[in-house]
Design a protein around this motif. Structure first.
Motif, PDB file in Angstrom:
ATOM      1  N   ALA A 167       3.288   9.595   3.477  1.00 51.79           N
ATOM      2  CA  ALA A 167       4.390   8.294   3.267  1.00 51.79           C
ATOM      3  C   ALA A 167       5.737   9.829   4.428  1.00 51.79           C
ATOM      4  O   ALA A 167       5.819  10.920   3.439  1.00 51.79           O
ATOM      5  CB  ALA A 167       5.396   8.686   2.432  1.00 51.79           C
ATOM      6  N   ALA A 168       6.329   8.934   5.550  1.00 47.53           N
ATOM      7  CA  ALA A 168       7.009  10.083   6.367  1.00 47.53           C
ATOM      8  C   ALA A 168       8.469  10.285   5.131  1.00 47.53           C
ATOM      9  O   ALA A 168       8.589   9.269   4.610  1.00 47.53           O
ATOM     10  CB  ALA A 168       7.644   9.175   7.314  1.00 47.53           C
TER      11      ALA A 168
ATOM     12  N   LEU B 298       0.407  -1.236   0.130  1.00 46.30           N
ATOM     13  CA  LEU B 298       0.130   0.106   0.163  1.00 46.30           C
ATOM     14  C   LEU B 298       1.041   1.389  -0.069  1.00 46.30           C
ATOM     15  O   LEU B 298       0.810   1.931   0.850  1.00 46.30           O
ATOM     16  CB  LEU B 298      -1.123  -0.290   1.632  1.00 46.30           C
ATOM     17  CG  LEU B 298      -2.032  -0.767   0.687  1.00 46.30           C
ATOM     18  CD1 LEU B 298      -2.380  -0.924   2.450  1.00 46.30           C
ATOM     19  CD2 LEU B 298      -3.087  -0.387   0.089  1.00 46.30           C
ATOM     20  N   ARG B 299       1.074   1.712  -1.287  1.00 46.59           N
ATOM     21  CA  ARG B 299       2.704   2.535  -1.448  1.00 46.59           C
ATOM     22  C   ARG B 299       2.067   3.175  -2.257  1.00 46.59           C
ATOM     23  O   ARG B 299       1.675   2.798  -3.704  1.00 46.59           O
ATOM     24  CB  ARG B 299       3.580   1.796  -1.495  1.00 46.59           C
ATOM     25  CG  ARG B 299       3.873   1.827   0.104  1.00 46.59           C
ATOM     26  CD  ARG B 299       5.709   1.750   0.326  1.00 46.59           C
ATOM     27  NE  ARG B 299       6.364   2.689   0.056  1.00 46.59           N
ATOM     28  CZ  ARG B 299       6.395   3.567   1.677  1.00 46.59           C
ATOM     29  NH1 ARG B 299       6.227   3.207   2.265  1.00 46.59           N
ATOM     30  NH2 ARG B 299       7.297   5.167   1.612  1.00 46.59           N
ATOM     31  N   ALA B 300       1.849   4.247  -2.437  1.00 45.13           N
ATOM     32  CA  ALA B 300       1.336   5.229  -4.161  1.00 45.13           C
ATOM     33  C   ALA B 300       1.959   6.618  -4.297  1.00 45.13           C
ATOM     34  O   ALA B 300       2.478   7.211  -2.603  1.00 45.13           O
ATOM     35  CB  ALA B 300      -0.144   5.198  -3.171  1.00 45.13           C
TER      36      ALA B 300
ATOM     37  N   ALA C 232       4.177  10.925  -2.145  1.00 43.63           N
ATOM     38  CA  ALA C 232       3.856  10.041  -1.853  1.00 43.63           C
ATOM     39  C   ALA C 232       2.455   9.591  -0.410  1.00 43.63           C
ATOM     40  O   ALA C 232       2.676  10.535   0.449  1.00 43.63           O
ATOM     41  CB  ALA C 232       5.794   9.858  -0.894  1.00 43.63           C
ATOM     42  N   LEU C 233       1.981   8.679  -1.150  1.00 42.77           N
ATOM     43  CA  LEU C 233       1.195   8.172   0.573  1.00 42.77           C
ATOM     44  C   LEU C 233       1.357   6.619   1.269  1.00 42.77           C
ATOM     45  O   LEU C 233       2.522   5.720  -0.010  1.00 42.77           O
ATOM     46  CB  LEU C 233      -0.365   7.843  -0.376  1.00 42.77           C
ATOM     47  CG  LEU C 233      -0.427   9.320  -0.569  1.00 42.77           C
ATOM     48  CD1 LEU C 233      -2.083   9.419  -1.408  1.00 42.77           C
ATOM     49  CD2 LEU C 233      -0.980  10.523   0.607  1.00 42.77           C
TER      50      LEU C 233
END
Length: 134
Positions: free
Chosen positions: A133-134, A55-57, A110-111
């Protein structure tokens, strides 16, 4: 019968219920087939396999909702809905932002996602919730 249990996208919903993102890929040509169907949209094959994806988008599009409409009673207003494009397969999925009133997302930002649920009437539906996203 619950459409999440018997439609072409049933493995997607079953995966979310287990906290996983599963997406269909053609066994013949390796094309990602979303939305799910019984045939590959690229080659016509019926040989689909369901693969787990991270789950990276990135933000593709988004909107902030300020007014209540049907079946959103469980969500705090305002909320942000995101169309996110997965990093590794260019599939686009909808979800909501974790923070109910976040600063405006940026296209391409980024998420990272997690699976949660949304209450719709008496039904609890697995939902992807996106965070920056960090």
């Amino acid at each position: 019968m619950n459409h999440r249990l018997d439609g072409a996208d049933a493995p997607y919903w079953q995966g979310l219920e287990r906290g996983l993102l599963l997406l269909p890929r053609c066994r013949t040509c390796a094309h990602w087939c979303w939305p799910a169907g019984h045939r590959c949209s690229a080659c016509g094959s019926t040989g689909m396999v369901w693969e787990e994806r991270p789950l990276r988008a990135k933000v593709y599009s988004w909107t902030r909702t300020w007014h209540r409409f049907g079946y959103t009673e469980s969500l705090d207003l305002p909320y942000v809905t995101v169309v996110a494009e997965l990093e590794d397969c260019a599939v686009r999925l909808m979800g909501r932002m974790d923070d109910p009133a976040p600063a405006n997302p940026r296209i391409g930002e980024a998420l990272i996602g997690r699976v949660d649920e949304t209450v719709v009437g008496q039904d609890r539906i697995p939902t992807i919730v996106w965070s920056r996203a960090a």
